[in-house]
Design a protein around this motif. Structure first.
Motif, PDB file in Angstrom:
ATOM      1  N   ILE A  29       0.836  -1.207   0.000  1.00  0.00           N
ATOM      2  CA  ILE A  29       0.000   0.000   0.000  1.00  0.00           C
ATOM      3  C   ILE A  29       0.869   1.254   0.000  1.00  0.00           C
ATOM      4  CG2 ILE A  29      -1.610   1.336   1.416  1.00  0.00           C
ATOM      5  CD1 ILE A  29      -2.913  -1.268   2.245  1.00  0.00           C
ATOM      6  N   THR A  30       1.903   1.274   0.852  1.00  0.00           N
ATOM      7  CA  THR A  30       2.752   2.471   0.899  1.00  0.00           C
ATOM      8  C   THR A  30       3.485   2.668  -0.429  1.00  0.00           C
ATOM      9  OG1 THR A  30       4.376   1.078   2.007  1.00  0.00           O
ATOM     10  CG2 THR A  30       3.120   2.586   3.383  1.00  0.00           C
ATOM     11  N   ALA A  31       3.893   1.551  -1.085  1.00  0.00           N
ATOM     12  CA  ALA A  31       4.579   1.689  -2.369  1.00  0.00           C
ATOM     13  C   ALA A  31       3.663   2.317  -3.403  1.00  0.00           C
ATOM     14  CB  ALA A  31       5.072   0.321  -2.845  1.00  0.00           C
ATOM     15  N   VAL A  32       2.397   1.858  -3.451  1.00  0.00           N
ATOM     16  CA  VAL A  32       1.465   2.405  -4.435  1.00  0.00           C
ATOM     17  C   VAL A  32       1.141   3.861  -4.105  1.00  0.00           C
ATOM     18  CG1 VAL A  32      -0.874   2.191  -5.355  1.00  0.00           C
ATOM     19  CG2 VAL A  32       0.516   0.156  -5.005  1.00  0.00           C
ATOM     20  N   LEU A  33       0.949   4.161  -2.806  1.00  0.00           N
ATOM     21  CA  LEU A  33       0.602   5.530  -2.416  1.00  0.00           C
ATOM     22  C   LEU A  33       1.738   6.505  -2.732  1.00  0.00           C
ATOM     23  CD1 LEU A  33      -1.311   5.195   0.964  1.00  0.00           C
ATOM     24  CD2 LEU A  33      -2.206   5.860  -1.253  1.00  0.00           C
ATOM     25  N   SER A  43       4.450  12.145  -0.407  1.00  0.00           N
ATOM     26  CA  SER A  43       5.097  10.985  -1.029  1.00  0.00           C
ATOM     27  C   SER A  43       6.350  10.589  -0.260  1.00  0.00           C
ATOM     28  CB  SER A  43       5.483  11.313  -2.474  1.00  0.00           C
ATOM     29  OG  SER A  43       4.399  11.096  -3.329  1.00  0.00           O
ATOM     30  N   ILE A  44       7.141  11.589   0.145  1.00  0.00           N
ATOM     31  CA  ILE A  44       8.404  11.289   0.820  1.00  0.00           C
ATOM     32  C   ILE A  44       8.140  10.654   2.183  1.00  0.00           C
ATOM     33  CG2 ILE A  44      10.444  12.361   1.853  1.00  0.00           C
ATOM     34  CD1 ILE A  44      10.339  14.370  -0.439  1.00  0.00           C
ATOM     35  N   VAL A  45       7.159  11.189   2.905  1.00  0.00           N
ATOM     36  CA  VAL A  45       6.855  10.624   4.227  1.00  0.00           C
ATOM     37  C   VAL A  45       6.366   9.183   4.091  1.00  0.00           C
ATOM     38  CG1 VAL A  45       5.360  10.857   6.219  1.00  0.00           C
ATOM     39  CG2 VAL A  45       6.406  12.876   5.232  1.00  0.00           C
TER      40      VAL A  45
END
Lengths: 194, 189
Positions: A29-33, A43-45
């Motif tokens: 999920i974090t990769a897609v977000l 995006s950086i966070v």
């Protein structure tokens, strides 16, 4: 699987635990977000969170050396460098939370994931005692058996990095040094500080 | 400090580079000794536990990064000599290359630590395999950790400085005249 209990290197049961599953979902999920958010700061966070999840996965799979590197470099220093970079550049004025999706890119990514995913069935399950790395361990077994006697290092990873494969590590250290010089050249400066 | 950059290009959301915060300063002051100790432990104990020069060097560099975030990048930059940052990286490469090349001069291979044994074995009172262990530690501590710590600190400050040359940056800011001449004096030597 009766022979498995005789093996000295029996790990956890074969299969995926809910903890691993939640970690994988979190990383996905974090990769897609990271790709979807319009705001670069967001995006950086999220990318830092992605690195943190990845480092927990590495540690969970008994690779603490890689996990430490991912946490220090991926989640820590890379985040700081990226934050510094956006502080020096202007941000987009758009108020949309998410970027528009680039469908040709999604298509290429899907094809790539399918091609790589088609090889998944050839891999042994995690912790499978019948996997080649445990049953036919010419290289791994050599290091695990002789590293302590030959080098006196309890951590076989360091023994491989600094002794058996020391020439590679020397090259990597030179690459890091060259990156520092290259940054001076690209930014047109002669000193790092004053 | 809030007028760190005047050319915001009309972007109203641009925040100043540094905001003095009591919370961040106190947190960083509390955390720094532990991070530095952990970084040194990771570096020095790389042969016995997970970690090594790369991870430890990154942690030691992150201490400087945290100080810069809490107390301002510009003031940290001025108290950190360029000689130290460049010296860390260069000395690291020299130590690593030196330890690696001396065995070749003694008729061995690149990084063949055991070639030190006939020369230094009786003087230091070490067994043959112990030369590999201490050689690896010397490479991890004096080579890789130095290089990584120095280069990461340097990358941080040069990214924060950006592409504009430092002389133009100083004159654009509202720095007092004597400060400008002081930094110019430092650059000369």
């Amino acid at each position: 699987m009766i022979g498995a209990s005789a093996s000295p290197l029996v790990l956890q049961s074969v299969g995926i635990t809910p903890f691993e599953l939640s970690l994988f979902v979190f990383v996905l999920i974090t990769a897609v977000l990271t790709a979807l958010f319009t705001d670069v700061l967001a995006s950086i966070v999220i990318f830092a969170a992605y690195s943190l999840g990845l480092s927990i996965i590495y540690t969970f799979y008994h690779a603490p050396d890689v996990g430490l590197t991912e946490a220090a470099i991926g989640a820590g220093i890379t985040t700081v460098f990226l934050l510094l970079t956006i502080a020096k550049t202007s941000r987009p004025t758009s108020d949309d939370r998410f970027d528009s999706i680039n469908w040709p890119a999604v298509g290429i990514c899907t094809v790539f994931v399918l091609v790589v995913g088609s090889t998944l069935s050839a891999f042994p399950a995690v912790g499978d005692p019948g996997s080649p790395i445990l049953t036919n361990a010419d290289v791994t077994g050599y290091y695990l058996q002789t590293a302590y006697d030959e080098t006196g290092a309890e951590n076989a990873v360091t023994a491989v990095l600094a002794a058996y494969r020391g020439f590679d590590t020397f090259g990597e250290a030179i690459v890091v040094f060259a990156a520092g010089i290259a940054s001076l050249l690209v930014l047109g400066r002669e000193v790092f500080t004053t | 400090m809030s007028t760190d950059r005047d050319d915001t290009d009309g972007v109203a959301r641009q925040r100043p580079m540094y905001t003095e915060s009591q919370v961040i300063m106190t947190t960083v002051k509390t955390v720094i000794p532990f991070v530095l100790t952990y970084g040194l432990f990771i570096t020095f104990h790389g042969t016995g536990s997970p970690g090594g020069g790369f991870q430890g060097g990154a942690l030691i560099a992150s201490v400087v990064l945290m100080i810069a975030f809490a107390f301002g990048i510009e003031s940290t930059r001025q108290s950190l000599a360029n000689r130290l940052v460049v010296g860390l990286g260069t000395v690291g490469v020299l130590i690593f290359a030196g330890i690696a090349l001396v065995p070749m001069a003694l008729g061995g291979n690149f990084l063949e630590y055991t070639k030190y044994y006939p020369v230094l074995g009786s003087a230091l009172g070490l067994k043959k395999y112990e030369f590999v262990k201490y050689g690896m530690e010397a490479v991890e501590i004096g080579g890789i950790a130095f290089i990584v710590a120095g280069v990461l600190m340097g990358l941080f400050f040069i990214l924060a400085a950006g592409v504009t040359p430092p002389a133009a940056d100083e004159s654009a800011g509202a720095a007092p005249l004597d400060e400008v001449t002081a930094t110019e004096d430092q650059e000369d030597d």
